[in-house]
Design an enzyme around this catalytic site. Structure first.
Site, PDB file in Angstrom:
ATOM      1  N   ILE A 477       0.815  -1.225   0.000  1.00 39.89           N
ATOM      2  CA  ILE A 477       0.000   0.000   0.000  1.00 39.89           C
ATOM      3  C   ILE A 477       0.843   1.268   0.000  1.00 39.89           C
ATOM      4  CG2 ILE A 477      -2.035  -1.022   1.079  1.00 39.89           C
ATOM      5  CD1 ILE A 477      -1.052   0.012   3.765  1.00 39.89           C
ATOM      6  N   GLY A 483      11.421   1.630   4.172  1.00 41.10           N
ATOM      7  CA  GLY A 483      10.945   0.380   3.611  1.00 41.10           C
ATOM      8  C   GLY A 483       9.581   0.475   2.984  1.00 41.10           C
ATOM      9  N   ASP A 606      10.076  15.482   8.195  1.00 44.22           N
ATOM     10  CA  ASP A 606       9.653  14.960   6.893  1.00 44.22           C
ATOM     11  C   ASP A 606       8.149  15.141   6.708  1.00 44.22           C
ATOM     12  OD1 ASP A 606      10.173  13.850   4.413  1.00 44.22           O
ATOM     13  OD2 ASP A 606       9.923  11.783   5.095  1.00 44.22           O
TER      14      ASP A 606
END
Length: 777
Positions: A477, A483, A606
């Site tokens: 998804i 990762g 971020d």
């Protein structure tokens, strides 16, 4: 013989001429409750004005909250009006009568005649929170109503102004400041502060007063908690008209009739108002209004909640209409016959100090002028030498400020090749919270930030492999900081999102994965907030590093805004302004918690639309803490170290997260990626990428927001327009190139809360999806 670069004699004459011209400029003052042709009724944010171009100069009022208008006493002409707390007063044309209107609620103004006398005429109206004063035409003696017995008797005043609990005036007898009113401590402190200084004008705010002295310098006395006394620049005869509010001060520049403000966040509008020529300015405690010279329209801006509005008035009178132009000793205002509809003329303002003097300058004045010219010549010569030296050595040549449209650029002594000017600081300023109590109450519910938080569950690799169908592609998804993310279902039936670190990575990649993995566990295991993605558990076996989160059914915000499969879904719930603002508020609350209430504070580093996830109820949650930093010295770095120094040291502060959220806000407004190209994808060959900040900020600055809004959402409805504009101005401040000029997350949350409130019951209401309860914490 070489020709001299500059003639001292010529310069002396030039300075003398300039001095004479400036010295005779009009010096006016309108304040919290000074008489003008428009006024702010505080307590209701209603603005009233005298309408031009009609046989009667009637009073028209506009409620900026309810967006309704009403005419007070139709058919009656007024020369000036002033406002207090929930009431307005006006002097009738001719000065023989004074009327006041009380705002009794439900936008109803009830008139009451305060004064009537055909032989003793009034001028120079001044209204405070409760007191009403005016001077008598001819004697300039004072008359006051709703005031105590301390009002000066048989004292003439050339200028008067009222604040909260006090009034002040410039005495004609000695040109000194006298103050009076029910708040004797405040009036006494301000009068003592001005002392024996000879003054030309006075203007009062809530708890401070400012005026221009006889040498043209601006002096401010009183409360300075918000910097309202800190005049940014104070050259002689630099300012003319003044206007004061609760915690700010504004002044009109003599050079171009632009407006500059300071204190209480009002300075954030300066780069807008410095581009506009104003006839006059007027203020309430929290609202500043200016009469624009080009079209005689009224623009108001609010320093506390970052909003601006152009009032739906016809042309406003720039001054009172008098019976005959022969009464105008300093000339007639252009087109005044049309503005007064043939029933009089508008006089140009006269210099206050020399209004009744046509005599030539005295010897003392001539001698002083000569001294000024000589000193000015010497100063100019020194200034020219300084400029020549500066240009010769290059000491005054600096590099342009730089910003990056995706994230602020951080260098070690280098420079960024891509340059642009800093986004302007705008109206309608960011709200500054004097106390964090409201925010603390908002965050306290459902949050925890103990140093040793609850431990996450530990899973085996086989459990998680089984939950994801052995990490099948159909369950993929997305991806995170270290990762790939898969959808999974645990043995107990819980739906989760499982992030798996890259397998078979080289040593450097493995170390990065290890760092991100440890970072996420360190942060999320101790953080519990409804707008942060919850960490369920983790797996650490051999080289495998996996993190398990609550499953966010509606995916990432990025996909809803930019994924091709979602772009054509015009009926999507996210395609409403109310929902987009609500999502922005959710994310801002999550980041605010990280900055202000986590112990130690956390910098996410971020913030982007792909890291803002939506759960089954469309609640937005901030995710992906793999790059985050923590520690009190980092979370509060911007308070101890200048932003430029911090960036040179490659240290990010919480203002980096503010920038990232600003880009997200622009994505929500425009529907465009942080970097995009018109008509296609960035990856297409031969296309020059467009940075969203560069695309959006100029349009917002030019009041052309409509041309950049996402067409999938449609035009904002009633109420939504102000909300969307507020979000746009907030975003513009967030992406300011200078970190110190960006707002705090608490400021942003306050603005977005107000924007959501402005949406009201517009279409696309959040409650239509059964999730109304999540709007407020």
């Amino acid at each position: 013989m070489k020709r001299p670069i500059f003639s001292t004699v010529t310069f002396s004459v030039t300075v003398a001429v300039i001095f004479i011209v400036i010295f005779f400029l009009p010096i006016l003052a309108t304040a919290l409750g000074s008489g003008s042709t428009y006024a702010v009724v505080y307590g209701s944010d209603t603005v009233c004005a005298l309408i031009s171009g009609q046989p009667t100069q009637r009073v028209l009022c506009y409620d900026t909250r309810l967006r309704t208008t009403v005419t007070l006493n139709p058919g009656v002409s007024f020369s000036s009006i002033a406002a207090g707390e929930n009431y307005l007063c006006g002097v009738r044309s001719g000065g023989y009568s004074l009327l006041c209107w009380e705002n009794s609620g439900s936008y109803t103004f009830n008139p009451k005649r305060i004064y009537q006398n055909d032989t003793v005429l009034l001028e120079n109206l001044s209204v405070g929170d409760s007191q009403i004063c005016a001077t008598v035409n001819g004697t300039n003696f004072l008359k006051c109503w709703r005031s105590d017995q301390s009002t000066p008797k048989n004292e003439g005043f050339r200028s008067i102004s009222s604040g909260v609990g006090f009034s002040c005036g410039v005495s004609i007898r000695n040109n000194r400041i006298l103050c009076w009113g029910r708040d004797s401590m405040k009036s006494g402190r301000i009068q003592t502060g001005f002392g024996n200084t000879t003054m030309v004008s006075i203007s009062a705010g809530e708890s401070h007063a400012c005026g221009l002295n006889s040498t043209g310098n601006l002096i401010c006395i009183g409360n300075n908690e918000s910097g309202q006394l800190n005049v940014p620049s104070n050259q002689p005869y630099q300012y003319s008209e003044l206007s004061l509010g609760s915690n700010f001060t504004c002044a009109k520049r003599n050079s171009n009739n632009s407006v500059i403000c300071w204190g209480g966040g009002a300075e954030r509008f300066n780069n807008v108002t410095e581009q506009i020529s104003f006839e006059s300015i007027s203020s309430g405690p929290g609202l500043i209004c200016g009469l624009i010279s080009s079209n005689l329209s009224v623009m108001c801006w609010n320093p506390s909640n970052f909003s601006r509005i152009f009032l739906p008035f016809p042309e406003i009178l720039p001054g009172p209409c008098v019976e005959s132009s022969s009464l105008c000793s300093c000339g007639v205002y252009p087109q005044s016959d049309n503005l007064c509809s043939g029933s009089g003329s508008i006089c140009k303002s006269c210099p206050i100090q020399f209004r009744r003097s046509n005599s030539p300058p005295s010897k003392a004045f001539t001698g002083g002028l000569l001294a000024f010219a000589i000193v000015g010549s010497i100063g100019a010569f020194a200034g020219i030498c300084s400029v020549v030296y500066c240009l010769w050595t290059g000491a005054c040549l600096g590099k342009k400020k730089v910003h990056n449209s995706v994230q602020p650029t951080i260098t070690r002594g280098g420079s960024n090749s891509r340059s642009n000017s800093s986004p302007p600081s705008r109206s309608l300023t960011i709200r500054r919270q004097g106390s964090r109590m409201l925010s603390m109450r908002r965050q306290r519910s459902g949050t925890s930030s103990m140093k040793h938080g609850d431990k996450a569950e530990e899973f085996s690799f086989s459990e998680l492999a089984s939950a994801t169908g052995n990490f099948s592609l159909e369950n993929k998804i997305g991806s995170g900081s270290f990762g790939v993310v898969y959808r999974g279902k645990l043995n107990d039936g819980r739906e989760v999102a499982i992030k798996r670190g890259e397998v078979n990575a080289k040593m450097k990649k493995f170390q990065e994965k290890e760092t991100a993995f440890d970072s996420e566990i360190a942060f999320l295991s101790r953080l519990h907030h409804k707008h942060l993605v919850r960490l369920v558990g983790y797996c650490e076996e051999r080289e495998e590093r996996l993190l398990v989160y609550d499953y966010m059914k509606n995916g990432a915000l990025y996909d809803h805004l930019h994924d091709k499969n979602n772009v054509e879904k015009h009926s999507s719930l996210i395609n409403s302004w109310k929902m987009r603002i609500k999502i922005a508020l959710d994310a801002a609350r999550g980041i605010e918690y990280l900055h202000n209430y986590a112990v130690p504070p956390i910098i996410h580093r971020d913030i982007k639309s792909s890291n803002i996830l939506l759960d089954s109820n469309w609640v937005a949650r901030v995710s992906d803490f793999g790059l985050s930093l923590m520690g009190p010295e980092l979370g509060k770095d911007h308070q101890h170290r200048p932003m430029k120094a911090a960036e040179r040291l490659n240290v990010l502060t919480d203002k980096s997260d503010v920038y990232g959220l600003g880009v997200v806000l622009l994505e929500l407004l425009t529907g465009k990626r942080a970097i995009f190209k018109n008509g296609g994808d960035v990856e297409e060959e031969g296309c020059v990428p467009v940075h969203l900040v560069d695309y959006s900020v100029p349009a917002i600055t030019a009041d052309e927001l409509g041309r950049i809004l996402d067409p999938r959402v449609g035009s904002p409805e009633l109420g939504e327009g102000d909300a969307v504009e507020l979000v746009a101005y907030t975003a513009m401040h967030c992406v300011n190139a200078e970190g110190r000029n960006r707002p705090t997350m608490t400021d942003i949350v306050g603005n977005l809360e107000r924007a959501l409130d402005l949406c009201g019951d517009s279409h696309g209401s959040i409650s239509s999806s059964g999730i109304c309860s999540i709007v407020s914490d």
